[in-house]
Every structure is written in C-alpha cells, then in structure tokens.
Design a protein around this motif. Structure first.
Motif, mmCIF file in Angstrom:
data_model
loop_
_atom_site.group_PDB
_atom_site.id
_atom_site.type_symbol
_atom_site.label_atom_id
_atom_site.label_comp_id
_atom_site.label_asym_id
_atom_site.label_seq_id
_atom_site.Cartn_x
_atom_site.Cartn_y
_atom_site.Cartn_z
ATOM 1 N N VAL A 79 2.219 6.417 -18.612
ATOM 2 C CA VAL A 79 2.943 5.920 -17.436
ATOM 3 C C VAL A 79 2.977 4.391 -17.506
ATOM 4 C CG1 VAL A 79 2.917 5.707 -14.905
ATOM 5 C CG2 VAL A 79 2.177 7.847 -15.985
ATOM 6 N N VAL A 80 4.158 3.799 -17.330
ATOM 7 C CA VAL A 80 4.250 2.340 -17.195
ATOM 8 C C VAL A 80 4.756 2.037 -15.789
ATOM 9 C CG1 VAL A 80 5.379 0.218 -17.981
ATOM 10 C CG2 VAL A 80 4.660 1.936 -19.658
ATOM 11 N N LEU A 81 4.020 1.175 -15.081
ATOM 12 C CA LEU A 81 4.419 0.750 -13.734
ATOM 13 C C LEU A 81 4.778 -0.725 -13.850
ATOM 14 C CD1 LEU A 81 1.489 2.540 -11.871
ATOM 15 C CD2 LEU A 81 3.859 3.321 -12.051
ATOM 16 N N ASP A 82 6.075 -1.008 -13.911
ATOM 17 C CA ASP A 82 6.534 -2.370 -14.212
ATOM 18 C C ASP A 82 6.930 -3.117 -12.941
ATOM 19 O OD1 ASP A 82 7.629 -4.697 -15.230
ATOM 20 O OD2 ASP A 82 9.576 -3.757 -15.592
ATOM 21 N N GLY A 83 6.075 -4.051 -12.536
ATOM 22 C CA GLY A 83 6.346 -4.865 -11.347
ATOM 23 C C GLY A 83 6.911 -6.230 -11.679
ATOM 24 N N VAL A 84 7.338 -6.446 -12.925
ATOM 25 C CA VAL A 84 7.777 -7.773 -13.367
ATOM 26 C C VAL A 84 9.249 -7.795 -13.778
ATOM 27 C CG1 VAL A 84 7.429 -9.522 -15.165
ATOM 28 C CG2 VAL A 84 5.458 -8.546 -14.004
ATOM 29 N N GLY A 85 9.701 -6.756 -14.490
ATOM 30 C CA GLY A 85 11.113 -6.677 -14.897
ATOM 31 C C GLY A 85 11.474 -7.659 -15.994
ATOM 32 N N GLY A 86 12.772 -7.939 -16.140
ATOM 33 C CA GLY A 86 13.258 -8.881 -17.147
ATOM 34 C C GLY A 86 12.806 -8.510 -18.544
ATOM 35 N N GLN A 87 12.587 -9.552 -19.370
ATOM 36 C CA GLN A 87 12.158 -9.338 -20.759
ATOM 37 C C GLN A 87 10.804 -8.647 -20.855
ATOM 38 O OE1 GLN A 87 14.882 -9.255 -22.884
ATOM 39 N NE2 GLN A 87 13.022 -9.368 -24.125
ATOM 40 N N GLY B 252 0.832 -1.201 0.000
ATOM 41 C CA GLY B 252 0.000 0.000 0.000
ATOM 42 C C GLY B 252 0.864 1.248 0.000
ATOM 43 N N VAL B 253 1.945 1.174 0.756
ATOM 44 C CA VAL B 253 2.852 2.326 0.866
ATOM 45 C C VAL B 253 3.597 2.537 -0.450
ATOM 46 C CG1 VAL B 253 4.867 3.214 2.101
ATOM 47 C CG2 VAL B 253 3.087 1.973 3.346
ATOM 48 N N THR B 254 4.165 1.459 -0.989
ATOM 49 C CA THR B 254 4.935 1.603 -2.230
ATOM 50 C C THR B 254 4.020 2.016 -3.382
ATOM 51 O OG1 THR B 254 6.407 -0.108 -1.434
ATOM 52 C CG2 THR B 254 6.598 0.467 -3.744
ATOM 53 N N ALA B 255 2.828 1.426 -3.441
ATOM 54 C CA ALA B 255 1.905 1.775 -4.526
ATOM 55 C C ALA B 255 1.530 3.250 -4.439
ATOM 56 C CB ALA B 255 0.653 0.896 -4.446
ATOM 57 N N THR B 256 1.270 3.742 -3.241
ATOM 58 C CA THR B 256 0.922 5.155 -3.074
ATOM 59 C C THR B 256 2.117 6.037 -3.459
ATOM 60 O OG1 THR B 256 -0.514 4.461 -1.268
ATOM 61 C CG2 THR B 256 -0.099 6.799 -1.426
ATOM 62 N N ALA B 257 3.316 5.592 -3.082
ATOM 63 C CA ALA B 257 4.526 6.351 -3.434
ATOM 64 C C ALA B 257 4.719 6.390 -4.954
ATOM 65 C CB ALA B 257 5.751 5.719 -2.775
ATOM 66 N N LEU B 258 4.456 5.260 -5.618
ATOM 67 C CA LEU B 258 4.629 5.208 -7.075
ATOM 68 C C LEU B 258 3.645 6.142 -7.779
ATOM 69 C CD1 LEU B 258 5.245 1.405 -7.645
ATOM 70 C CD2 LEU B 258 6.759 3.273 -8.324
ATOM 71 N N LEU B 259 2.420 6.195 -7.251
ATOM 72 C CA LEU B 259 1.433 7.100 -7.851
ATOM 73 C C LEU B 259 1.852 8.548 -7.651
ATOM 74 C CD1 LEU B 259 -1.476 6.625 -9.213
ATOM 75 C CD2 LEU B 259 -0.196 4.635 -8.497
ATOM 76 N N GLU B 260 2.377 8.860 -6.475
ATOM 77 C CA GLU B 260 2.851 10.232 -6.222
ATOM 78 C C GLU B 260 4.004 10.578 -7.152
ATOM 79 O OE1 GLU B 260 2.068 11.548 -1.627
ATOM 80 O OE2 GLU B 260 4.114 11.533 -2.349
ATOM 81 N N ALA B 261 4.905 9.601 -7.361
ATOM 82 C CA ALA B 261 6.112 9.875 -8.139
ATOM 83 C C ALA B 261 5.821 9.997 -9.631
ATOM 84 C CB ALA B 261 7.148 8.775 -7.900
ATOM 85 N N THR B 262 4.860 9.215 -10.128
ATOM 86 C CA THR B 262 4.615 9.225 -11.578
ATOM 87 C C THR B 262 3.444 10.120 -11.962
ATOM 88 O OG1 THR B 262 3.270 7.221 -11.364
ATOM 89 C CG2 THR B 262 5.582 6.907 -11.961
ATOM 90 N N GLU B 263 2.654 10.539 -10.966
ATOM 91 C CA GLU B 263 1.575 11.519 -11.159
ATOM 92 C C GLU B 263 0.692 11.295 -12.384
ATOM 93 O OE1 GLU B 263 2.784 15.771 -9.710
ATOM 94 O OE2 GLU B 263 4.397 14.956 -10.964
ATOM 95 N N PRO B 264 0.047 10.139 -12.521
ATOM 96 C CA PRO B 264 -0.888 10.010 -13.645
ATOM 97 C C PRO B 264 -2.037 11.012 -13.510
ATOM 98 C CG PRO B 264 -0.909 8.040 -12.242
ATOM 99 C CD PRO B 264 0.084 8.974 -11.646
ATOM 100 N N LYS B 265 -2.394 11.615 -14.645
ATOM 101 C CA LYS B 265 -3.443 12.657 -14.606
ATOM 102 C C LYS B 265 -4.715 12.135 -15.265
ATOM 103 C CE LYS B 265 0.052 16.135 -14.535
ATOM 104 N NZ LYS B 265 1.066 15.055 -14.439
ATOM 105 N N PRO B 266 -5.853 12.750 -14.944
ATOM 106 C CA PRO B 266 -7.093 12.324 -15.591
ATOM 107 C C PRO B 266 -6.925 12.343 -17.104
ATOM 108 C CG PRO B 266 -7.574 13.868 -13.820
ATOM 109 C CD PRO B 266 -6.077 13.835 -13.953
ATOM 110 N N GLY B 267 -7.356 11.265 -17.736
ATOM 111 C CA GLY B 267 -7.265 11.179 -19.196
ATOM 112 C C GLY B 267 -5.985 10.527 -19.687
ATOM 113 N N GLU B 268 -4.973 10.429 -18.840
ATOM 114 C CA GLU B 268 -3.747 9.743 -19.254
ATOM 115 C C GLU B 268 -3.953 8.228 -19.176
ATOM 116 O OE1 GLU B 268 0.104 12.522 -18.665
ATOM 117 O OE2 GLU B 268 -0.493 11.402 -16.875
ATOM 118 N N THR B 269 -3.054 7.510 -19.856
ATOM 119 C CA THR B 269 -3.143 6.046 -19.852
ATOM 120 C C THR B 269 -1.991 5.466 -19.043
ATOM 121 O OG1 THR B 269 -4.178 6.085 -22.015
ATOM 122 C CG2 THR B 269 -3.233 4.004 -21.322
ATOM 123 N N VAL B 270 -2.346 4.514 -18.154
ATOM 124 C CA VAL B 270 -1.341 3.860 -17.299
ATOM 125 C C VAL B 270 -1.327 2.369 -17.617
ATOM 126 C CG1 VAL B 270 -0.720 3.281 -14.911
ATOM 127 C CG2 VAL B 270 -1.651 5.545 -15.440
#
Ligand SMILES: NC(=O)c1ccc[n+]([C@@H]2O[C@H](COP(=O)([O-])OP(=O)(O)OC[C@H]3O[C@@H](n4cnc5c(N)ncnc54)[C@H](OP(=O)(O)O)[C@@H]3O)[C@@H](O)[C@H]2O)c1
Length: 324
Positions: free
Chosen positions: A214-222, A128-146
C-alpha cells in the motif's frame, strides 16, 4: 466578532484580522463558540488563488473548515437539550472557521470525548477522519508493507500510527533530521529522508525487493509518481495529496496493467454519515491514547498569517492549529 480574513488572493500576509457581523444558526444548524481551528495545506493553496476551477471562493472571505468548540445556540429543528453546552468538533466546508463563532449543520457536528483537548480535537477534525478513511479504503493487513509519503505532516503522522496499529510494516518519507526522527518515534519501522537525492533507492531498500503493498501518497507531483514505482503489482496506491502543486499523475492504463488499485481525492470526499462515524472513531482512539495528533505549533487567531507561513515553509512538525 473577530475573524481572520483573506482580503485578496496572495501570500500569507493577505490573511488579516477583521471584525464581521455575528453568525446566526439557521434551521438545522448550531452556533459553535470556537476554541481551536484546524489549518490544512489546501487552505494555503486556496488563499494563494489556486483551484479556481474547483472552488468558487472570492475574497474577502473567512477561511477554515474544521473547528472545535462549544455549542452556544441552536437553530429551528435542532434539539437544544441535546446540544447546548456540548463540546464538539464540526466540519463546516471551506469557509467560516477562522472565527470566534461559526455555524455548522447539526449533521456534521460530532461530540468530543471529555478527555480530549480542543486543540487535539481540531488537529483531528480533518486529518483524523481522512486518515481513518484511507486506512479503511486501502485495508493494510498484518504483515503487509505500507509506504507513507509525506509522513511528517498533519495527516502523515496519523497514517503512520494507524497503519502500525493495523499490523503493517511501515516505511515513511520525511525531509530532514527532526522530521525523520519524529516519524520513527511514531512507530515507523524505517524512515527515508527525502533530502537525499537518491531517496527513491533508499525507499526501495527499506521496503524490500517486492515493494509496498500500500502506498499512501500525501505529497503528489514527482515524488508521488516516483512512489508509484514502489508499489507492488496488485497493490493499492492512494494519490490523495498535492502539496507539490498536483496529485501524482499516475497513468491509469499502467495501473490497470499492473493490477494496482488507484484511489484519489474523490475516494475521501465523505458524506455526512461517514464523516460522523469516522470522526467519532478517530476522536475515541485519541481519547484512549492510541492515536496521537502531533501539534507542531499553535497560533492565536490574530496571527493566522504566521500559521499559513509555517505550513508553507514546512518549518513545523505535524499540524498547525489556531487557538481562539
Ligand atoms: N487533511 C485532510 O483531511 C486531507 C484530505 C484529503 C487530502 N489531503 C491532502 O493530503 C496532503 C497531506 O496532508 P497533510 O495534512 O499531511 O499536509 P501537511 O501537514 O501540510 O503535510 C504535507 C507534507 O508534505 C511534505 N511535502 C513534500 N513536498 C512538499 C512541497 N513541495 N510543499 C509542501 N510540502 C511538501 C512536507 O513534509 P516534508 O517537509 O517532511 O517533506 C509536509 O509536511 C495534502 O495535499 C492535503 O491537501 C488532506
């Protein structure tokens, strides 16, 4: 007291019940009677012996860095009247959490809203903490695609909900029917099944010609690297996940040429004040019913090995939590 202990580096079977001396709250610390414990992918990697260049763990050790429970004692310099008997979550580093009792620095202890169960709180203590931090850091805005890569996991399921709440159009990736259905149910506008060999093309179709802001990559690698090809020029790409064994190895030069802001694991290593603020926010959102931690399985402490096996074989939806 009872703990689950890693007796040697290896597979889930090295995680066994054990009895160890009671911990004592030192100066500035509290003693928490643990009710539920978070389990995260990193803990399975550390148990296997991975990460020796970054972590100094040596078996035998008690894993676990995120706990929910009740404060039962305080050390010197901590206000007992404020803390004793309080329901809390705490982030305690990388060890000591898979236990009946654990000590935490008072600065990393956050009170729980009354309505939140210990298991739900444990599911949020890291994710919950990391997800909230990631949203703060990447700041997706209304209408943007994540694009959330790895949207069915403990943190991915929260990222989908938070990005939707920010007003973004959300595309998630997950493997198989049960997981894709879950991600859709959490509000994703489109879900791409990574079982399909051409999932990257499906993701491009779902995102539209421009790609993801915005891409939030929780998998890494290829898969993570492939997802970098889906971020728009000028977008934001967070390479915070490595269940494949490594973070997405994005070329910083290419990111710079394309004007993509790159974020990494270092951007979500939070100082205690930031941790407490973001934990407070994630817990309040969950208590208000706006953020749903998805708990795919709970295991008693003595069966922690089964919890690790479930994480590694990707058999459960969302989060795996230990109960004490
Ligand atoms: N939790 C935190 O606070 C935090 C902080 C910093 C970084 N991270 C990192 O963020 C990543 C995601 O965290 P999470 O809590 O969502 O993890 P998780 O619950 O274990 O979920 C990870 C998901 O990644 C997918 N995946 C794709 N390829 C995989 C592979 N080869 N092995 C295993 N899983 C694979 C799986 O979904 P499918 O089966 O649907 O493909 C799995 O459910 C982890 O690497 C974690 O270390 C987490």
């Amino acid at each position: 007291m009872r703990v689950a202990q890693v007796r040697a580096f290896g597979g889930p079977e090295v995680l066994v019940p054990a009895d160890v001396p009671e911990p004592v709250a030192g100066p500035g610390q509290v003693l928490v009677e643990v009710a539920a414990v978070d389990t995260i992918f990193l803990e399975t990697q550390l148990r296997s012996g991975w990460g020796g260049e970054y972590f100094t763990l040596q078996p035998p050790y008690v894993p676990g860095g995120g706990i929910a429970g009740t404060v039962r004692a305080v050390g010197a310099g901590v206000d007992g009247a404020a803390w004793l008997g309080r329901r809390v979550v705490a982030s305690i580093g990388h060890t000591g959490g898979y236990a009946e009792r654990a000590v935490a620095d008072a600065g990393s202890v956050v009170p729980l809203p009354d309505r939140l169960a210990f298991t739900e709180a444990a599911a949020l203590v890291h994710d919950g903490v990391t997800a909230t931090a990631l949203l703060e850091a990447t700041e997706p805005k209304p209408g943007e695609t994540v694009l959330v890569v790895g949207a069915s996991g403990g943190m991915g399921t929260l990222l989908v909900q938070l990005a939707k709440a920010a007003g973004a159009r959300v595309v998630g990736t997950a493997r198989g029917e049960r997981k894709t259905a879950l991600v859709r149910e959490l509000g994703a506008d489109a879900v791409v099944d990574t079982d399909a060999p051409d999932w990257v093309r499906h993701a491009r179709d779902a995102l539209g010609p421009a790609g993801a802001d915005v891409v939030l990559d929780g998998v890494g690698g290829q898969p993570g690297l492939a997802a970098f090809g889906l971020v728009v020029d000028g977008g934001r790409f967070s390479a915070h996940g490595a269940p494949t064994g490594g973070f997405a190895a994005v070329d910083p030069g290419e990111a710079e040429r394309r004007g993509v802001r790159l974020l990494g694991i270092g951007d979500v290593q939070l100082p205690p004040e930031a941790y407490a603020r973001l934990a407070d926010r994630a817990l309040a959102e969950a208590a208000a019913g706006r953020l749903r931690p998805v708990i795919g399985g709970t295991f008693p402490l003595d069966r922690a090995a089964e919890a690790h096996a479930a994480i590694e074989n990707r058999s459960l939806l969302g989060k795996v939590v230990l109960t004490v």
